[in-house]
Motif scaffolding. Structure first.
Motif, PDB file in Angstrom:
ATOM      1  N   THR A 128       0.827  -1.207   0.000  1.00 20.87           N
ATOM      2  CA  THR A 128       0.000   0.000   0.000  1.00 20.87           C
ATOM      3  C   THR A 128       0.861   1.256   0.000  1.00 20.87           C
ATOM      4  O   THR A 128       1.778   1.389   0.806  1.00 20.87           O
ATOM      5  N   TYR A 139      -0.281   4.272   0.711  1.00 21.79           N
ATOM      6  CA  TYR A 139      -0.807   5.269   1.639  1.00 21.79           C
ATOM      7  C   TYR A 139      -0.745   6.658   0.989  1.00 21.79           C
ATOM      8  O   TYR A 139      -1.148   6.818  -0.145  1.00 21.79           O
ATOM      9  N   SER A 140      -0.238   7.665   1.690  1.00 21.31           N
ATOM     10  CA  SER A 140      -0.323   9.023   1.151  1.00 21.31           C
ATOM     11  C   SER A 140       0.627   9.296  -0.005  1.00 21.31           C
ATOM     12  O   SER A 140       0.566  10.376  -0.600  1.00 21.31           O
ATOM     13  N   ILE A 145      -7.218   3.828  -1.238  1.00 20.27           N
ATOM     14  CA  ILE A 145      -5.821   3.424  -1.100  1.00 20.27           C
ATOM     15  C   ILE A 145      -5.326   2.796  -2.394  1.00 20.27           C
ATOM     16  O   ILE A 145      -6.025   1.984  -3.008  1.00 20.27           O
ATOM     17  N   GLY A 172       4.365   8.416   2.085  1.00 20.79           N
ATOM     18  CA  GLY A 172       3.158   7.880   2.689  1.00 20.79           C
ATOM     19  C   GLY A 172       3.387   7.340   4.078  1.00 20.79           C
ATOM     20  O   GLY A 172       4.536   7.124   4.505  1.00 20.79           O
TER      21      GLY A 172
END
Length: 365
Positions: A100, A102-103, A235, A319
């Protein structure tokens, strides 16, 4: 022959053989390839270059590898001119396994927002309400009309950020979007305000933002990944090489193998300081080498730079749990790290950035 003379001549002979061997090894090492390389859109083939060919400090490579493994890294890649120099997987991860972002996916979102503008489907200087209607927030019409798409890209909407309070921080429903300051007068890392950009893409393009991302970015550069929804977030997940492909697109100013994916004018805006409050922030990209920086968990302006050990021109998609895509134009480098948190739980930048760059510098400098 006297023993001492014999010993001395033997030493000279061995020294000569050793030097010749080293010289032969150097001569056998081909020169590093030149020019920018882009991997094929299909398959696993990807050109490589060694640290020795680049005259990097090969003897420090193992220390970097040990550090990565010890800090919960899953995947790590260094590209030089698009070619893989290092590719490492740890802790049960492999080349095909997804992780993942994330940000770090904020930077991917900023890219396809720019593409929508390039296609005339959206204008970042237009009001948010032009795409989401007049009831997208709790603000008065007067205050709401101050907010443009660009304010969402730069984290300067002025909406109450709810830092440290997860549910309202990620919420993008009107009831959660209240006034704190006029748009453009404050900087705060606001997940809910960011997610509205994806809604605006869906509304302005007529297709779900996930599909728009796929057709306009990921398919065109050979990325393999998908969006999922979890804990109120959209996501993005992909393998480590796909993260590297996105970094390579950014290294080449939005161009992939001669095909322009996002315009140079928008790319330049996206990867440079976007406002005067947090000079280390572009359009959802983190920037190094700037005078000031604001982190993700407060609104306090601190002295920069973002990552002292990194090159000043480095910019990054960052992230939670230390997902990193570093782009360094001056050195033609892309560096990717994914995995679990290295120790300091942060939503984007962390102390790990500077520590990691210390280890990287020992290899590349």
């Amino acid at each position: 022959m006297k023993p001492k003379v014999f010993t001395f001549l033997s030493f000279l002979f061995l020294l000569f053989i050793g030097c010749s061997s080293d010289s032969d090894n150097d001569m056998n090492e081909p020169p590093a390839p030149t020019g920018m390389y882009f991997p094929s859109l299909q398959g696993d083939a990807w050109e490589t270059v060694t640290t020795a060919q680049l005259n990097w400090n090969t003897e420090n490579e193992q220390e970097l590898t040990n550090y990565l493994e010890a800090t919960n890294t899953k995947g790590f890649i260094i590209l030089k001119n698009g070619r893989i120099v290092m590719e490492k997987y740890f802790n049960g991860h492999n080349q095909d396994a997804e992780w993942t972002w994330y940000s770090a996916a904020k930077s991917l979102t900023a890219t396809f927002v720019g593409i929508a503008q390039d296609e005339g489907l959206l204008d970042i200087n237009n009001k948010t309400s032009d795409y989401l209607g007049e009831e997208w927030s709790k603000l008065s019409i007067e205050k709401q009309d101050l907010i443009t798409v660009r304010h969402h890209l730069t984290m300067t909407t002025g909406l109450t950020p709810h830092l440290g309070d997860y549910v309202p921080w990620v919420c993008n429903l009107p009831i959660c979007l209240d006034y704190t300051a006029d748009a453009g007068t404050s900087w705060a890392y606001h997940q809910g305000a960011f997610m509205l950009l994806q809604d605006m893409i869906t509304e302005s393009t007529g297709v779900p933002f996930q599909e728009y991302c796929k057709t306009r970015v990921t398919d065109k550069i050979g990325m393999e990944g998908q969006w999922t929804s979890d804990l109120g977030l959209n996501i993005y997940n992909s393998n480590t090489r796909s993260m590297a492909r996105f970094g390579l697109l950014m290294l080449n100013e939005g161009v992939w193998g001669g095909s322009t994916i996002v315009s140079k004018s928008y790319y330049d805006e996206m990867t440079n300081t976007s406002q005067d409050i947090n000079k280390s922030y572009g359009y959802l990209w983190w920037l190094n080498g700037k005078e000031t920086v604001v982190g993700t968990t407060s609104t306090t302006v601190l002295e920069g730079p973002l990552v002292p050990n990194a090159p000043n021109d480095m910019f990054a998609a960052l992230g939670a749990n230390d997902q990193k895509i570093y782009v360094v134009p001056s050195q033609d480098l892309v560096i990717v790290r994914c995995g679990d948190s290295a120790g300091e739980m942060q939503l984007g930048p962390s102390s790990f950035d500077n520590e990691l760059w210390g280890k990287i510098n020992a290899v590349i400098n």
